[in-house]
Motif scaffolding. Structure first.
Motif, mmCIF file in Angstrom:
data_model
loop_
_atom_site.group_PDB
_atom_site.id
_atom_site.type_symbol
_atom_site.label_atom_id
_atom_site.label_comp_id
_atom_site.label_asym_id
_atom_site.label_seq_id
_atom_site.Cartn_x
_atom_site.Cartn_y
_atom_site.Cartn_z
ATOM 1 N N TYR A 1 0.837 -1.197 0.000
ATOM 2 C CA TYR A 1 0.000 0.000 0.000
ATOM 3 C C TYR A 1 0.877 1.254 0.000
ATOM 4 O O TYR A 1 0.637 2.185 -0.777
ATOM 5 N N GLU A 2 1.873 1.272 0.857
ATOM 6 C CA GLU A 2 2.776 2.428 0.934
ATOM 7 C C GLU A 2 3.513 2.638 -0.380
ATOM 8 O O GLU A 2 3.681 3.769 -0.831
ATOM 9 N N ALA A 3 3.946 1.564 -0.992
ATOM 10 C CA ALA A 3 4.647 1.675 -2.279
ATOM 11 C C ALA A 3 3.719 2.249 -3.341
ATOM 12 O O ALA A 3 4.130 3.094 -4.150
ATOM 13 N N ILE B 1 1.679 6.933 -6.622
ATOM 14 C CA ILE B 1 0.641 7.923 -6.918
ATOM 15 C C ILE B 1 1.183 9.332 -6.688
ATOM 16 O O ILE B 1 0.996 10.223 -7.516
ATOM 17 N N GLU B 2 1.856 9.520 -5.554
ATOM 18 C CA GLU B 2 2.415 10.837 -5.237
ATOM 19 C C GLU B 2 3.412 11.289 -6.301
ATOM 20 O O GLU B 2 3.411 12.454 -6.718
ATOM 21 N N GLU B 3 4.259 10.366 -6.766
ATOM 22 C CA GLU B 3 5.245 10.714 -7.794
ATOM 23 C C GLU B 3 4.561 11.132 -9.093
ATOM 24 O O GLU B 3 4.962 12.107 -9.730
ATOM 25 N N LYS B 4 3.515 10.402 -9.468
ATOM 26 C CA LYS B 4 2.812 10.719 -10.709
ATOM 27 C C LYS B 4 2.054 12.026 -10.588
ATOM 28 O O LYS B 4 1.998 12.812 -11.540
ATOM 29 N N LEU B 5 1.471 12.269 -9.415
ATOM 30 C CA LEU B 5 0.783 13.539 -9.207
ATOM 31 C C LEU B 5 1.769 14.704 -9.233
ATOM 32 O O LEU B 5 1.491 15.757 -9.812
#
Length: 124
Positions: free
Chosen positions: A85-87, A92-96
């Motif tokens: 989940y953390e990965a 998601i954060e990197e893509k955002l």
């Protein structure tokens, strides 16, 4: 296993395999302990090289999603769902972050970016 390889994709073939198998493991379609096709069998089924398939399996093993048992094959690992989940959250954060940087370069406002996100999220 029904893996579809696209020659038109920007992703290398081995990563297409990794992503497909990873998705099936994380969704529960491939359960813990389930045997994967042998490297040779999968390569033959997909019409690709043994080395490409081996590289995909090695990547899945690095991610902790599969285990290789010498002489027996590759199996879906037991894994910590919280770590997965953390990965995924990091991904998601990197893509955002990438999207935010691109939108700033284009001069989009925060509200315009949020509008795009909401529209995509709702499937419009």
């Amino acid at each position: 296993m029904n893996i579809i390889i696209s020659n038109a994709s920007d992703l290398p073939i081995y990563m297409q395999i990794v992503n497909h198998i990873k998705k099936n493991i994380l969704s529960g379609t491939l359960e813990e302990g389930k045997a994967l096709p042998s490297i040779r069998a999968l390569a033959k089924d997909l019409g690709i090289s043994f080395i490409t398939t081996k590289r995909a399996y090695e990547e899945l093993e690095k991610l902790g999603l599969i285990n290789t048992v010498p002489g027996k094959g590759c199996y879906v690992s037991s894994f910590n769902k919280e770590l997965v989940y953390e990965a995924k959250m990091r991904e998601i954060e990197e893509k955002l972050e990438e999207s935010i940087n691109l939108s700033k370069m284009m001069g989009l406002s925060k509200s315009e970016l949020i509008e795009i996100l909401e529209s995509l999220y709702e499937g419009e």
